[in-house]
Write an enzyme that holds these catalytic residues in place. Sequence first.
Site, mmCIF file in Angstrom:
data_model
loop_
_atom_site.group_PDB
_atom_site.id
_atom_site.type_symbol
_atom_site.label_atom_id
_atom_site.label_comp_id
_atom_site.label_asym_id
_atom_site.label_seq_id
_atom_site.Cartn_x
_atom_site.Cartn_y
_atom_site.Cartn_z
ATOM 1 N N PRO A 135 39.734 33.226 44.114
ATOM 2 C CA PRO A 135 39.530 34.627 43.725
ATOM 3 C C PRO A 135 40.135 34.930 42.363
ATOM 4 O O PRO A 135 40.997 34.185 41.882
ATOM 5 C CB PRO A 135 40.234 35.407 44.847
ATOM 6 C CG PRO A 135 41.198 34.438 45.454
ATOM 7 C CD PRO A 135 40.571 33.089 45.315
ATOM 8 N N PRO A 136 39.694 36.023 41.732
ATOM 9 C CA PRO A 136 40.231 36.373 40.408
ATOM 10 C C PRO A 136 41.732 36.660 40.471
ATOM 11 O O PRO A 136 42.253 37.141 41.487
ATOM 12 C CB PRO A 136 39.448 37.644 40.031
ATOM 13 C CG PRO A 136 38.237 37.633 40.895
ATOM 14 C CD PRO A 136 38.638 36.958 42.168
ATOM 15 N N THR A 151 44.365 34.638 40.377
ATOM 16 C CA THR A 151 45.281 33.760 41.108
ATOM 17 C C THR A 151 46.049 32.812 40.193
ATOM 18 O O THR A 151 46.861 32.028 40.671
ATOM 19 C CB THR A 151 44.516 32.946 42.172
ATOM 20 O OG1 THR A 151 43.394 32.312 41.544
ATOM 21 C CG2 THR A 151 44.019 33.850 43.278
ATOM 22 N N GLY A 152 45.782 32.847 38.895
ATOM 23 C CA GLY A 152 46.583 32.057 37.961
ATOM 24 C C GLY A 152 45.945 30.769 37.497
ATOM 25 O O GLY A 152 46.639 29.863 37.027
ATOM 26 N N THR A 157 43.919 30.222 34.899
ATOM 27 C CA THR A 157 44.035 30.081 33.447
ATOM 28 C C THR A 157 45.464 29.748 33.046
ATOM 29 O O THR A 157 45.708 28.860 32.209
ATOM 30 C CB THR A 157 43.583 31.380 32.757
ATOM 31 O OG1 THR A 157 42.233 31.672 33.135
ATOM 32 C CG2 THR A 157 43.662 31.251 31.248
ATOM 33 N N GLU A 211 42.575 43.469 67.881
ATOM 34 C CA GLU A 211 43.025 42.075 67.901
ATOM 35 C C GLU A 211 42.930 41.476 69.300
ATOM 36 O O GLU A 211 42.646 40.278 69.449
ATOM 37 C CB GLU A 211 44.462 41.982 67.374
ATOM 38 C CG GLU A 211 44.635 42.416 65.932
ATOM 39 C CD GLU A 211 43.743 41.657 64.975
ATOM 40 O OE1 GLU A 211 43.443 40.462 65.233
ATOM 41 O OE2 GLU A 211 43.332 42.243 63.956
ATOM 42 N N ASP A 241 35.703 40.629 59.078
ATOM 43 C CA ASP A 241 35.030 40.087 60.267
ATOM 44 C C ASP A 241 33.515 40.063 60.087
ATOM 45 O O ASP A 241 32.857 39.048 60.353
ATOM 46 C CB ASP A 241 35.381 40.931 61.497
ATOM 47 C CG ASP A 241 36.853 40.860 61.855
ATOM 48 O OD1 ASP A 241 37.494 39.856 61.486
ATOM 49 O OD2 ASP A 241 37.358 41.799 62.496
#
Length: 665
Positions: free
Chosen positions: A261-262, A264-265, A267, A474, A558
């Site tokens: 995902p965008p 997250t480090g 680069t 749940e 879900d």
Amino acid sequence: MDTAFKDNLDQYINKLQRIAIRLNGVRGAHPLRIGREGAAIAMRSARLFLSYCALVSLVRRNIELISEPFCVALVIIPVGWQLTDVKEAAKIILKDEKVRFYIHPETKSRRGWDIDPAEELIFGKLIIFATEGSPVHEDFELAATMRDRLRTCDVRHLRALAKLRGCGDISDNQAALIAEQPSERMEAIFRIGQPACRAALRLTELGPLRPVAEEVKHLDLSKGFGEAGDWAQELKKDLQDWRDGKLPWSDVDKGCLLYGPPGTGKTRFAAALAAECGMHLEATSISRWQSSKDGHLGDMLKAMYKAFAAARENTPCLLFLDEFDSIGDRSKFVSSYADYSIQIVNGLLECLDGIEGREGVVVVGACNHPERIDPALVRSGRLEKHIHFPLPDAQGRAQILGFHLPSLAEHPSLKEIAAKLPGKSGADLERLSRDARRVARRERRSVTIDDVRGKVEPLPILSEGYQLRVSIHEAGHALIAHALLVGHVERVEIFDNSENFATDIDAHGLTVMRYPSVPFQTRWEMLNRITFHLAGAAAEEVVYSDRSTAASGAGQSDFAIATEIAVEMVTRWGFGKSPYYLPGSINTSNPGELWRDHRLRAEVGEILQTEYARARDMLSGLKQTLVAFATELARHKRLQGDQLEKLWPVPSAPGDTEARNANRH
């Protein structure tokens, strides 16, 4: 400027006020009165006004050369002064002249200049603005017919500006101190109606306010990066052996794809990897290639080849390609631009393993959607290593905060704060750290843990009613998972955000499963998985005759997971109404295309509706057990092991019969 003008400050101010009228774009037959309106017109921008004054002086010094029909003027701008302001001032002064203005880049790469002077030197009159101390392209130096340094912040200009803005008088010493400041600070010093001498006094008291370069910080790739960190250490060792002649390049990994995902480090990891391995970093992106020149096929291919050529010239080099998924997949291009896109993919394949080779170049791509990439680009020999970059866990979040806030890295409360930030990306945590540092900076002190706490948005505390609803949700997941033998339920949790907080994912509740490892899946097993994911919403409907947003609204919700499984059943495994499978016939990575496929949408919708109804019917038969399970969960907040064993329905329960029937299919 003539002698009388130099000696007479009032006359000089009058001259500048006439300039101010031009600055503001005022047009009219009658000049405005100086005393009443001149100052307001002049004060459009303090730094632009000073740039204008300095440039007027420069033009007058070089009027004969600049007046020539063919002139290349090289104007050197002091460090700390904005070149864009000087360029705008030049446009005002020479608005009636046919002149080309060009801002020279401040640096050049290790491979040389990325600019083509010939594109600018075709103009008859060219004014080049370059920062003092930065290199200038040799062709511009050769062609220059005039070279002069801009003398910004002349004492007379500063005093005139102070009077025009109503900022009072300033002494010679104060003017000299102000003249040392960067241009961005002029608006704060010469605020309309505020004494400039007060700002000068503060400059004296506080000393130099120029930002001090911080010691360069390097990420520790051995911590918090999991598989990516392990690969980085292996690559570092292999590169050193290759440098020492102990290892042929054929035994070194040629490339890696980082996906997740965008934020997250990915680069930041690539930059740290280059530094860790002692490699030159050549960073670019697919969109940068696309935006080269006019974006035509030849322009993009030229930019692509140029990036790889630069990497080969600077070996050992890490070539980082961001947005790698935007390159696309040849089997999924629409006909309107298929030829263009196919040639781009083919060009990239040629660069990755063409006849010229790329010894000493490791290519690292980063993307969010690896499924959209042409398989040929990510096979062995190209971007062969694939590493998932998930959102950081609690420990990883603490390490990221510690990296950005080194003075608090060992503070015990930093880990507590990090643990209560599930779902936050590395970019989110960097912004949080930046906000905390800003608070401390404004108060001119060191950052504290309270600054960090103050920038964390408090989570809403769940009331008992909400806690019970989450518990019902749940419990539905857990009971269906157990009844249909989907997997082993390890624990079930809810979070009230008062005493219990989510640390793994951003959710109010969690059912943790351990799925069996199987060589393949049956159709019925896939349907059971769908039923399990829909069971939370179904349980809410059974108890409350309504369902909430807890089951949808996010990419990993879900409903999203259930839909993905149903789409795969139809498009990949032949489990729809017809057992056909045609590779590439459906672009599963394009939600819009899936939505427009009415046949697929109908089949997926029927699967989801059927399995939702099955989950609801099963839980209706287990309603008493469902409520008892949820009540225990709401009381304890976490159930596992023996606690769960006591809550499963007895063998005679309808759910068990359903499970036995399911396993016979």
